[in-house]
Write a protein that holds these residues in place. Structure first.
Motif, PDB file in Angstrom:
ATOM      1  N   UNK A 105       0.859  -1.182   0.000  1.00  0.00           N
ATOM      2  CA  UNK A 105       0.000   0.000   0.000  1.00  0.00           C
ATOM      3  C   UNK A 105       0.896   1.233   0.000  1.00  0.00           C
ATOM      4  N   UNK A 106       0.814   2.022  -1.055  1.00  0.00           N
ATOM      5  CA  UNK A 106       1.609   3.241  -1.084  1.00  0.00           C
ATOM      6  C   UNK A 106       0.731   4.443  -0.755  1.00  0.00           C
ATOM      7  N   UNK A 107       1.252   5.287   0.123  1.00  0.00           N
ATOM      8  CA  UNK A 107       0.559   6.548   0.411  1.00  0.00           C
ATOM      9  C   UNK A 107       1.094   7.588  -0.555  1.00  0.00           C
ATOM     10  N   UNK A 108       0.225   8.032  -1.444  1.00  0.00           N
ATOM     11  CA  UNK A 108       0.652   8.922  -2.526  1.00  0.00           C
ATOM     12  C   UNK A 108       1.280  10.173  -1.933  1.00  0.00           C
ATOM     13  N   UNK A 109       0.566  10.798  -1.033  1.00  0.00           N
ATOM     14  CA  UNK A 109       1.183  11.858  -0.235  1.00  0.00           C
ATOM     15  C   UNK A 109       1.614  11.183   1.067  1.00  0.00           C
ATOM     16  N   UNK A 142      -4.301   8.086   5.569  1.00  0.00           N
ATOM     17  CA  UNK A 142      -4.513   6.694   5.179  1.00  0.00           C
ATOM     18  C   UNK A 142      -5.969   6.539   4.725  1.00  0.00           C
ATOM     19  N   UNK A 143      -6.275   7.085   3.558  1.00  0.00           N
ATOM     20  CA  UNK A 143      -7.643   7.047   3.026  1.00  0.00           C
ATOM     21  C   UNK A 143      -7.610   6.503   1.596  1.00  0.00           C
ATOM     22  N   UNK A 144      -8.768   6.041   1.138  1.00  0.00           N
ATOM     23  CA  UNK A 144      -8.869   5.471  -0.214  1.00  0.00           C
ATOM     24  C   UNK A 144      -8.274   6.392  -1.280  1.00  0.00           C
ATOM     25  N   UNK A 145      -8.496   7.704  -1.106  1.00  0.00           N
ATOM     26  CA  UNK A 145      -8.062   8.631  -2.157  1.00  0.00           C
ATOM     27  C   UNK A 145      -6.588   8.975  -2.078  1.00  0.00           C
ATOM     28  N   UNK A 146      -5.929   8.514  -1.024  1.00  0.00           N
ATOM     29  CA  UNK A 146      -4.494   8.805  -0.920  1.00  0.00           C
ATOM     30  C   UNK A 146      -3.650   7.533  -0.977  1.00  0.00           C
ATOM     31  N   UNK A 147      -4.271   6.434  -1.375  1.00  0.00           N
ATOM     32  CA  UNK A 147      -3.480   5.201  -1.442  1.00  0.00           C
ATOM     33  C   UNK A 147      -3.598   4.570  -2.821  1.00  0.00           C
ATOM     34  N   UNK A 148      -2.533   3.901  -3.181  1.00  0.00           N
ATOM     35  CA  UNK A 148      -2.500   3.213  -4.469  1.00  0.00           C
ATOM     36  C   UNK A 148      -1.720   1.913  -4.267  1.00  0.00           C
ATOM     37  N   UNK A 149      -2.069   0.923  -5.041  1.00  0.00           N
ATOM     38  CA  UNK A 149      -1.314  -0.328  -5.013  1.00  0.00           C
ATOM     39  C   UNK A 149       0.040  -0.096  -5.668  1.00  0.00           C
ATOM     40  N   UNK A 150       1.106  -0.519  -5.011  1.00  0.00           N
ATOM     41  CA  UNK A 150       2.439  -0.357  -5.587  1.00  0.00           C
ATOM     42  C   UNK A 150       3.212  -1.650  -5.401  1.00  0.00           C
ATOM     43  N   UNK A 151       3.993  -2.027  -6.413  1.00  0.00           N
ATOM     44  CA  UNK A 151       4.841  -3.204  -6.248  1.00  0.00           C
ATOM     45  C   UNK A 151       5.928  -2.828  -5.234  1.00  0.00           C
ATOM     46  N   UNK A 152       6.536  -3.835  -4.659  1.00  0.00           N
ATOM     47  CA  UNK A 152       7.529  -3.583  -3.616  1.00  0.00           C
ATOM     48  C   UNK A 152       8.659  -2.699  -4.159  1.00  0.00           C
ATOM     49  N   UNK A 153       9.078  -2.971  -5.393  1.00  0.00           N
ATOM     50  CA  UNK A 153      10.168  -2.198  -5.994  1.00  0.00           C
ATOM     51  C   UNK A 153       9.835  -0.726  -6.152  1.00  0.00           C
ATOM     52  N   UNK A 154       8.662  -0.445  -6.702  1.00  0.00           N
ATOM     53  CA  UNK A 154       8.266   0.955  -6.895  1.00  0.00           C
ATOM     54  C   UNK A 154       8.077   1.653  -5.551  1.00  0.00           C
ATOM     55  N   UNK A 188       8.916  10.054  -0.662  1.00  0.00           N
ATOM     56  CA  UNK A 188       8.853  11.253  -1.504  1.00  0.00           C
ATOM     57  C   UNK A 188       7.403  11.554  -1.882  1.00  0.00           C
ATOM     58  N   UNK A 189       7.156  12.810  -2.143  1.00  0.00           N
ATOM     59  CA  UNK A 189       5.845  13.181  -2.677  1.00  0.00           C
ATOM     60  C   UNK A 189       5.851  12.800  -4.159  1.00  0.00           C
ATOM     61  N   UNK A 190       4.696  12.900  -4.777  1.00  0.00           N
ATOM     62  CA  UNK A 190       4.574  12.575  -6.199  1.00  0.00           C
ATOM     63  C   UNK A 190       5.470  13.493  -7.036  1.00  0.00           C
ATOM     64  N   UNK A 191       5.495  14.758  -6.653  1.00  0.00           N
ATOM     65  CA  UNK A 191       6.302  15.734  -7.398  1.00  0.00           C
ATOM     66  C   UNK A 191       7.791  15.393  -7.278  1.00  0.00           C
ATOM     67  N   UNK A 192       8.222  15.041  -6.086  1.00  0.00           N
ATOM     68  CA  UNK A 192       9.634  14.693  -5.875  1.00  0.00           C
ATOM     69  C   UNK A 192       9.996  13.418  -6.642  1.00  0.00           C
TER      70      UNK A 192
END
Ligand SMILES: [Zn+2]
Length: 209
Positions: A122-126, A134-146, A153-157
């Motif tokens: 579970x990646x926290x986008x911000x 930790x909400x639906x709109x701030x999380x995305x599935x991410x592989x372990x590597x990514x 880092x933030x998305x911008x970074x």
């Protein structure tokens, strides 16, 4: 998902699936188990059924008659109740890793590849460390590597440093989708019924239709 067989519209199962309960307006309310089903049947609360199949369960062998008991259930039932689904919809689906991975169809939101669940996170986008929630709109599935690469880092970074970008938009699953995510053993006709109410942008449509 379980496979329905077309044999006389009856599906034999070894373990009972959950039954989809609708109100009189044919709006889905919840999954019920056999005990609830039996209660509605015995109190004549079942108005109709909308499933394409009936589910049959082989029961035990009766010691006296030697016959095997058979339970036959409708997969989708309309129950005589006034309940509006709004009272259910107020409950946002619980954010769990299995539900999140299901929402994103086991697809990493950064590299776009699909993975086995054990290789997902579970990646926290911000990032939480920077005030992200930790909400639906701030999380995305991410592989372990990514996930490791993005770190905190933030998305911008992450975009500036690694050219990482978010491939799809996170969202809170709607009520129909919530019901789909909640049940790991959905019958084909139940899935077809629920998918009609799922937002067209949902990733669930990517693996269904
Ligand atoms: Zn990835």
């Amino acid at each position: 998902m379980l496979e329905n067989t077309e044999n006389d519209g009856v599906q034999m199962v070894d373990e009972l699936p959950l039954i989809l309960k609708l109100n009189a307006n044919t709006e889905p309310l919840e999954w019920i188990d056999y005990e609830d089903y039996a209660y509605y049947a015995s109190t004549n609360k079942i108005l109709d059924s909308m499933g394409k199949f009936r589910v049959m369960l082989r029961g035990g062998i009766n010691a006296v008659t030697g016959k095997q008991s058979i339970l036959e259930l409708d997969s989708i039932i309309i129950v005589d109740c006034d309940v509006s689904p709004h009272s259910y919809r107020n409950h946002a689906p619980a954010l769990t890793n299995p539900a999140l991975f299901e929402r994103d169809r086991n697809t990493c939101g950064y590299c776009g590849r699909t993975f086995k669940r054990k290789d997902l996170s579970r990646d926290h986008i911000h990032p939480i460390s920077k005030g992200g929630k930790d909400t639906w709109k701030n999380v995305i599935t991410a592989c372990v590597g990514c996930n490791r690469m993005k770190d905190d880092m933030t998305l911008e970074q992450a975009a500036a440093k690694f050219d990482m970008e978010l491939l799809f938009v996170p969202y809170t699953p709607n009520f129909h989708e919530h019901l789909i995510l909640k049940n790991r053993r959905i019958l084909v006709d139940q899935m077809e019924f629920l998918m009609k109410g799922v937002d067209k942008d949902s990733r669930l449509h990517h693996n269904w239709n």
